[in-house]
Design a protein around this motif. Structure first.
Motif, PDB file in Angstrom:
ATOM      1  N   VAL A 101       0.855  -1.186   0.000  1.00 18.62           N
ATOM      2  CA  VAL A 101       0.000   0.000   0.000  1.00 18.62           C
ATOM      3  C   VAL A 101       0.888   1.232   0.000  1.00 18.62           C
ATOM      4  CG1 VAL A 101      -1.948  -1.094   1.122  1.00 18.62           C
ATOM      5  CG2 VAL A 101      -0.180  -0.042   2.521  1.00 18.62           C
ATOM      6  N   VAL A 102       0.374   2.317  -0.547  1.00 15.80           N
ATOM      7  CA  VAL A 102       1.169   3.533  -0.672  1.00 15.80           C
ATOM      8  C   VAL A 102       1.422   4.161   0.688  1.00 15.80           C
ATOM      9  CG1 VAL A 102       1.240   5.854  -1.643  1.00 15.80           C
ATOM     10  CG2 VAL A 102       0.339   3.958  -3.005  1.00 15.80           C
ATOM     11  N   ALA A 103       0.419   4.180   1.531  1.00 12.11           N
ATOM     12  CA  ALA A 103       0.546   4.807   2.851  1.00 12.11           C
ATOM     13  C   ALA A 103      -0.412   4.140   3.817  1.00 12.11           C
ATOM     14  CB  ALA A 103       0.266   6.305   2.763  1.00 12.11           C
ATOM     15  N   GLY A 104      -0.102   4.253   5.101  1.00  9.04           N
ATOM     16  CA  GLY A 104      -0.970   3.697   6.119  1.00  9.04           C
ATOM     17  C   GLY A 104      -0.964   2.185   6.104  1.00  9.04           C
ATOM     18  N   CYS A 105      -1.931   1.585   6.801  1.00  5.44           N
ATOM     19  CA  CYS A 105      -2.064   0.133   6.802  1.00  5.44           C
ATOM     20  C   CYS A 105      -3.515  -0.232   7.120  1.00  5.44           C
ATOM     21  CB  CYS A 105      -1.107  -0.518   7.798  1.00  5.44           C
ATOM     22  SG  CYS A 105      -1.436  -0.153   9.529  1.00  5.44           S
ATOM     23  N   PRO A 106      -4.058  -1.200   6.404  1.00  6.68           N
ATOM     24  CA  PRO A 106      -5.431  -1.627   6.675  1.00  6.68           C
ATOM     25  C   PRO A 106      -5.458  -2.736   7.720  1.00  6.68           C
ATOM     26  CG  PRO A 106      -4.645  -2.683   4.686  1.00  6.68           C
ATOM     27  CD  PRO A 106      -3.513  -1.840   5.202  1.00  6.68           C
ATOM     28  N   LEU A 107      -6.570  -2.872   8.424  1.00 10.04           N
ATOM     29  CA  LEU A 107      -6.729  -3.965   9.377  1.00 10.04           C
ATOM     30  C   LEU A 107      -7.736  -4.993   8.881  1.00 10.04           C
ATOM     31  CD1 LEU A 107      -6.696  -2.770  13.112  1.00 10.04           C
ATOM     32  CD2 LEU A 107      -5.281  -4.497  12.002  1.00 10.04           C
ATOM     33  N   MET A 108      -8.005  -4.984   7.582  1.00 13.41           N
ATOM     34  CA  MET A 108      -8.927  -5.944   6.991  1.00 13.41           C
ATOM     35  C   MET A 108      -8.125  -7.030   6.299  1.00 13.41           C
ATOM     36  SD  MET A 108     -11.650  -4.579   7.995  1.00 13.41           S
ATOM     37  CE  MET A 108     -12.840  -5.596   7.144  1.00 13.41           C
ATOM     38  N   ASP A 109      -8.416  -8.273   6.611  1.00 15.12           N
ATOM     39  CA  ASP A 109      -7.584  -9.366   6.091  1.00 15.12           C
ATOM     40  C   ASP A 109      -7.642  -9.485   4.580  1.00 15.12           C
ATOM     41  OD1 ASP A 109      -9.759 -12.202   7.041  1.00 15.12           O
ATOM     42  OD2 ASP A 109     -10.167 -10.313   5.998  1.00 15.12           O
ATOM     43  N   PHE A 110      -8.744  -9.084   3.953  1.00 16.21           N
ATOM     44  CA  PHE A 110      -8.834  -9.241   2.503  1.00 16.21           C
ATOM     45  C   PHE A 110      -7.913  -8.277   1.762  1.00 16.21           C
ATOM     46  CE2 PHE A 110     -11.209  -5.409   1.742  1.00 16.21           C
ATOM     47  CZ  PHE A 110     -12.062  -5.252   2.825  1.00 16.21           C
ATOM     48  N   GLU A 111      -7.347  -7.315   2.473  1.00 21.17           N
ATOM     49  CA  GLU A 111      -6.414  -6.378   1.864  1.00 21.17           C
ATOM     50  C   GLU A 111      -5.001  -6.964   1.724  1.00 21.17           C
ATOM     51  OE1 GLU A 111      -8.916  -2.699   1.741  1.00 21.17           O
ATOM     52  OE2 GLU A 111      -7.138  -3.439   0.708  1.00 21.17           O
ATOM     53  N   TYR A 112      -4.752  -8.103   2.361  1.00 23.73           N
ATOM     54  CA  TYR A 112      -3.409  -8.653   2.430  1.00 23.73           C
ATOM     55  C   TYR A 112      -3.230  -9.819   1.462  1.00 23.73           C
ATOM     56  CZ  TYR A 112      -2.479  -5.664   6.375  1.00 23.73           C
ATOM     57  OH  TYR A 112      -2.281  -4.560   7.162  1.00 23.73           O
ATOM     58  N   ASP A 113      -2.066  -9.839   0.801  1.00 24.72           N
ATOM     59  CA  ASP A 113      -1.792 -10.826  -0.235  1.00 24.72           C
ATOM     60  C   ASP A 113      -0.869 -11.944   0.224  1.00 24.72           C
ATOM     61  OD1 ASP A 113      -1.563  -7.910  -2.158  1.00 24.72           O
ATOM     62  OD2 ASP A 113      -3.203  -9.364  -2.313  1.00 24.72           O
ATOM     63  N   TYR A 114      -0.023 -11.677   1.202  1.00 25.11           N
ATOM     64  CA  TYR A 114       0.992 -12.640   1.603  1.00 25.11           C
ATOM     65  C   TYR A 114       0.817 -12.940   3.093  1.00 25.11           C
ATOM     66  CZ  TYR A 114       2.976 -11.009  -2.765  1.00 25.11           C
ATOM     67  OH  TYR A 114       3.154 -10.683  -4.075  1.00 25.11           O
ATOM     68  N   TRP A 115       0.895 -14.228   3.420  1.00 22.47           N
ATOM     69  CA  TRP A 115       0.622 -14.678   4.780  1.00 22.47           C
ATOM     70  C   TRP A 115       1.691 -15.643   5.266  1.00 22.47           C
ATOM     71  CZ3 TRP A 115      -3.574 -13.097   7.739  1.00 22.47           C
ATOM     72  CH2 TRP A 115      -4.510 -12.295   7.076  1.00 22.47           C
ATOM     73  N   GLY A 116       1.988 -15.552   6.559  1.00 22.22           N
ATOM     74  CA  GLY A 116       2.850 -16.530   7.195  1.00 22.22           C
ATOM     75  C   GLY A 116       2.049 -17.740   7.650  1.00 22.22           C
ATOM     76  N   GLN A 117       2.736 -18.691   8.276  1.00 23.80           N
ATOM     77  CA  GLN A 117       2.102 -19.944   8.701  1.00 23.80           C
ATOM     78  C   GLN A 117       1.491 -19.854  10.087  1.00 23.80           C
ATOM     79  OE1 GLN A 117       1.735 -22.747   6.669  1.00 23.80           O
ATOM     80  NE2 GLN A 117       2.330 -21.146   5.240  1.00 23.80           N
ATOM     81  N   GLY A 118       1.834 -18.827  10.835  1.00 24.61           N
ATOM     82  CA  GLY A 118       1.226 -18.633  12.142  1.00 24.61           C
ATOM     83  C   GLY A 118       2.087 -19.137  13.289  1.00 24.61           C
ATOM     84  N   THR A 119       1.833 -18.562  14.457  1.00 28.70           N
ATOM     85  CA  THR A 119       2.498 -18.996  15.679  1.00 28.70           C
ATOM     86  C   THR A 119       1.462 -19.028  16.800  1.00 28.70           C
ATOM     87  OG1 THR A 119       4.387 -18.589  17.160  1.00 28.70           O
ATOM     88  CG2 THR A 119       3.254 -16.641  16.310  1.00 28.70           C
ATOM     89  N   GLN A 120       1.494 -20.082  17.594  1.00 30.04           N
ATOM     90  CA  GLN A 120       0.484 -20.289  18.636  1.00 30.04           C
ATOM     91  C   GLN A 120       0.830 -19.490  19.882  1.00 30.04           C
ATOM     92  OE1 GLN A 120      -2.444 -22.316  18.710  1.00 30.04           O
ATOM     93  NE2 GLN A 120      -2.801 -21.285  20.674  1.00 30.04           N
ATOM     94  N   VAL A 121      -0.150 -18.776  20.389  1.00 32.37           N
ATOM     95  CA  VAL A 121      -0.041 -18.081  21.670  1.00 32.37           C
ATOM     96  C   VAL A 121      -1.080 -18.669  22.613  1.00 32.37           C
ATOM     97  CG1 VAL A 121      -0.373 -15.884  22.863  1.00 32.37           C
ATOM     98  CG2 VAL A 121       0.855 -15.953  20.682  1.00 32.37           C
TER      99      VAL A 121
END
Length: 125
Positions: A101-121
């Motif tokens: 994104v050019v500026a800022g950051c969204p908190l909506m998951d559909f805006e994101y293209d690349y994902w990690g595998q996750g870590t359990q908390v």
């Protein structure tokens, strides 16, 4: 392609702290806003926090404001999520994700293209 790898999850007692890390590689990672998301079983994925590519803009979910802090070190291609005053309801898998994104950051998951595998908390006594 942007690769993301989370680390730092684990078991902690209520009131304790953890610091999650999201290491990026591949594309020029400092051009990407990074978000942290979590999804408990049977629930929708929730945006927890995000940080812009430059680090000058951040967003937080109401449920974590005042407890979690996001930061990034572009020299190390790493984004951190410092989690303090953890509660049992924070227990779930945490994922980091990247979006150009050019500026800022969204908190909506559909805006994101690349994902990690996750870590359990897990927050439990």
């Amino acid at each position: 392609q942007l690769q993301l790898v989370e680390s730092g999850g684990g078991l902690v007692q209520p009131g304790g702290s953890l610091r999650l890390s999201c290491a990026a590689s591949g594309l020029t990672s400092d051009y990407y806003a990074i978000g942290w998301f979590r999804q408990a079983p049977g629930k929708e994925r929730e945006g927890v926090s995000c940080i812009s590519s430059s680090g000058d803009s951040t967003n937080y979910a109401d449920s974590v404001k005042g407890r979690f802090t996001i930061s990034r070190d572009n020299a190390k291609n790493t984004v951190y999520l410092q989690m303090n005053s953890l509660k049992p309801e924070d227990t779930t898998i945490y994922y980091c994700a990247g979006t150009a994104v050019v500026a800022g950051c969204p908190l909506m998951d559909f805006e994101y293209d690349y994902w990690g595998q996750g870590t359990q908390v897990t927050v439990s006594s």
